[in-house]
Scaffold this active site. Structure first.
Site, short mmCIF file in Angstrom:
data_model
loop_
_atom_site.label_atom_id
_atom_site.label_comp_id
_atom_site.label_asym_id
_atom_site.label_seq_id
_atom_site.Cartn_x
_atom_site.Cartn_y
_atom_site.Cartn_z
N LYS A 172 36.95 42.69 46.21
CA LYS A 172 37.80 42.45 47.07
C LYS A 172 39.23 42.93 46.64
O LYS A 172 39.71 42.31 45.77
CB LYS A 172 37.72 40.75 47.42
N GLU A 245 42.06 37.78 34.06
CA GLU A 245 43.18 38.53 33.21
C GLU A 245 44.22 38.21 34.26
O GLU A 245 44.53 38.41 35.44
CB GLU A 245 43.01 40.00 33.45
N CYS A 279 51.52 43.69 34.68
CA CYS A 279 51.31 42.42 33.90
C CYS A 279 51.89 42.63 32.45
O CYS A 279 52.34 41.77 31.98
CB CYS A 279 49.60 41.93 33.98
N GLU A 376 57.77 34.88 34.68
CA GLU A 376 57.52 36.07 35.00
C GLU A 376 57.98 36.44 36.44
O GLU A 376 57.62 36.23 37.24
CB GLU A 376 55.99 36.11 34.90
P1 NAD Z 1 47.44 36.72 43.09
O1 NAD Z 1 46.86 35.73 42.00
O2 NAD Z 1 48.41 36.18 44.10
O3 NAD Z 1 46.21 37.39 43.77
C1 NAD Z 1 45.39 38.16 43.14
C2 NAD Z 1 44.06 38.38 44.08
O4 NAD Z 1 43.56 37.32 44.05
C3 NAD Z 1 44.45 39.06 45.34
O5 NAD Z 1 43.42 39.90 45.78
C4 NAD Z 1 44.41 37.61 46.18
O6 NAD Z 1 44.09 37.93 47.36
C5 NAD Z 1 43.23 36.93 45.51
N1 NAD Z 1 43.53 35.40 45.71
C6 NAD Z 1 44.60 34.81 46.10
N2 NAD Z 1 44.20 33.30 45.99
C7 NAD Z 1 43.00 33.19 45.75
C8 NAD Z 1 42.02 32.28 45.47
N3 NAD Z 1 42.40 30.95 45.58
N4 NAD Z 1 40.69 32.20 45.00
C9 NAD Z 1 40.11 33.63 45.08
N5 NAD Z 1 41.20 34.77 45.08
C10 NAD Z 1 42.43 34.41 45.57
O7 NAD Z 1 48.13 38.00 42.20
P2 NAD Z 1 49.24 39.23 42.80
O8 NAD Z 1 50.35 38.54 43.39
O9 NAD Z 1 48.26 39.95 43.60
O10 NAD Z 1 49.12 39.79 41.34
C11 NAD Z 1 50.31 39.66 40.32
C12 NAD Z 1 49.98 38.81 39.39
O11 NAD Z 1 48.84 39.38 38.52
C13 NAD Z 1 50.95 38.71 38.22
O12 NAD Z 1 51.05 37.39 37.70
C14 NAD Z 1 50.31 39.85 37.12
O13 NAD Z 1 50.97 39.42 35.82
C15 NAD Z 1 48.94 39.38 37.25
N6 NAD Z 1 48.18 40.53 36.57
C16 NAD Z 1 47.66 40.45 35.75
C17 NAD Z 1 46.99 41.61 34.93
C18 NAD Z 1 46.10 41.38 33.70
O14 NAD Z 1 45.36 42.24 33.27
N7 NAD Z 1 46.17 40.28 32.94
C19 NAD Z 1 46.94 42.67 35.59
C20 NAD Z 1 47.74 42.91 36.78
C21 NAD Z 1 48.26 41.82 37.48
#
Ligand code: NAD
Length: 489
Positions: A172, A245, A279, A376
């Protein structure tokens, strides 16, 4: 031939499936509509999971050489569609075309490389009586959930690892950036058995449906720490395996011996690549007092010569914030900094007009307990922080709930390694950042994650250990024992 400009459908059981409803995907540089993506229903998700479940026994039994070829094929297909895929990526994600290549080309390279990786088999015991070995078997159906900042590459990390190790997959992408992944699903339909690789797109309900789904065995999630906690909670009801992650607030520590002019450029990109939406971006830059002013001037000079704008226009190297929600969040942090009297070395005013643009903003030595330092931002908004004592800089760097990555900048390798060893993060880079390869294990410490991606450790996360212990044939042993018994009589 896949048309990367229109007709976006999900891939379920090897077929294209439109949504009953759709979600709008906007270009963050213009706020115009790029395309409509399917909004997956609960029934469609059930269909995708059922297809993955049905395909699993055969896929698991498929010879490894064939699974390797399938993973390599993903790389080949991406490579063959680089131009069209990069344009679509830029339209939905915002990153300039010049910078998209590394992600699309990198995804092709990643698949080709993972295709060659090898899972270990451990011999625990080998004696005349017994052989015991541990091998690693697939888990079943993997649910992969991906964020919007690296929608293709982060997806590829999960797809390749899951499929190589014999799992089937439902992935997804983020509702903000589903299009490139939907097209990858379409392009792979003719190359993979139905049900092995399913792509679904949808709104806010879809992720929670996946994490609670009784027929998904593992969730591989990348996103924010707040969402990661919800994922873990939901996965607990069915004891799904999880790899998380999550977010980071990475510190860069710059030692006083660096050559400021040389270091300014890579340090700038460490913080501002993808407009800070990485990230592992350098999100707190600790600079020794002796070189603070000089480095501040050099970073501002780089900021002023790097063009920001619509990623489809030639020459731009930085793009917009990817979505309105994140744009508003970064603006709130800037407003908070201003309200608290923090000084900007450059930037500080969101751009006028269409698109979610925030100019590179560097904050001049704000207080350590400010939101500017502690949160962040995930945008082009970064504090430059002055330190006089290295121990104090390390303590400040470690004083975080996050532990994703960090970096040390110095010409003295021994000194840099000594600092690196004291940072409480899963990855530490020296004189660079963002070097993530299929062979480098990547694991967030503290609240930056659970589990590992990449390298053999990362592959193992898609498997469960299975130990087979064999007492060597008892018949032969009895056969030997029998004459001995007769003799005794
Ligand atoms: P997010 O957590 O809002 O969303 C990530 C994904 O999860 C999306 O596909 C979203 O639709 C889905 N999602 C949202 N709520 C959910 C739930 N309750 N259950 C299951 N899935 C759900 O993150 P974002 O805003 O898309 O990305 C930014 C964040 O991701 C930042 O904090 C960044 O640091 C982190 N990030 C981490 C890494 C890593 O490898 N550690 C890499 C990239 C981004």
């Amino acid at each position: 031939m896949v048309d990367f400009t229109r007709d976006f459908t999900m891939t379920i059981d090897g077929a294209g499936v439109p949504g009953d409803a759709t979600i709008d995907v906007l270009n963050p540089a213009t706020e115009g509509l790029v395309a409509k993506a399917p909004d997956c229903t609960r029934t469609q998700l059930d269909d995708a999971v059922a297809a993955a479940r049905a395909a699993f026994p055969k896929w698991r039994a498929t010879p490894l050489a064939e699974r390797r070829a399938a993973v390599a094929k993903i790389g080949e297909v991406i490579g063959a569609n680089m131009g069209a895929m990069s344009r679509l990526f830029t339209l939905e994600q915002g990153r300039p075309l010049a910078m998209t290549g590394p992600e699309v080309g990198g995804a092709a390279f990643w698949a080709q490389t993972v295709a060659q990786q090898e899972l270990p088999v451990t011999v625990n015991e080998e004696t005349p009586e017994r052989r015991s070995e541990t091998r690693h078997v697939p888990l079943g159906v993997v649910g992969a959930i991906v964020p919007w900042n690296f929608p293709l590459m982060i997806g590829i990390w999960k797809i390749c690892g899951a499929l190589l190790t014999g799992n089937t997959l439902v992935i997804k992408p983020s509702p903000f950036t589903p299009l490139t992944m939907l097209k990858l699903g379409e392009a792979m339909r003719e190359h993979l058995p139905p049900g092995v690789f399913n792509v679904v797109s949808g709104g806010d309900d879809l992720g929670p449906w996946m994490t609670a789904h009784p027929d998904i065995d593992k969730i591989s999630f990348t996103g924010s720490t707040a969402t990661g906690k919800r994922v873990m909670e939901s996965a607990a009801s069915t004891l799904k395996r999880v790899t998380l992650e999550l977010g980071g607030n990475d510190a860069a520590i710059v030692l006083p011996d660096v050559d400021v002019e040389t270091v300014a450029e890579p340090l700038f990109w460490a913080a501002f690549a993808n407009s800070g939406q990485v990230c592992t971006a350098a999100k707190r830059i600790y600079v020794h007092a002796d070189i603070y002013d000089e480095l501040a001037r050099a970073l501002v000079a780089v900021a002023q010569r790097v063009p920001m704008g619509d990623g489809m226009a030639e020459g731009n190297m930085l793009g917009p914030i990817q979505n309105r929600q994140q744009f508003d969040r970064v603006k709130t942090l800037i407003a908070d900094a201003r309200a608290n009297g923090e000084r900007f070395l450059t930037g500080g005013e969101p751009a006028e007009g269409d698109g979610y643009f925030i100019p590179v903003t560097i904050v001049d030595n704000p207080p350590e307990d400010s939101r500017t330092v502690q949160e962040e931002a995930f945008g082009p908004f970064v504090p430059l922080l002055k330190y006089a004592d290295l121990d104090e800089a390390i303590a400040r760097a470690n004083a975080s709930d996050y532990g994703l990555a960090g970096s040390v900048w110095s010409n003295d390798m021994e000194a840099a390694v000594a600092v690196a060893e004291r940072l409480e993060t899963g990855t530490v880079w020296i004189n660079e950042t963002l070097y993530v390869m299929p062979w480098t294990p990547f694991a967030g410490h503290k609240q930056s994650g659970i589990g590992v991606e990449h390298g053999i450790d990362g592959l193992l996360e898609f498997t469960a250990p299975q130990t087979i212990t064999a007492r060597k044939p008892i018949i032969a042993e009895n056969a030997e024992a029998a004459p001995a018994a007769e003799t005794a009589e």
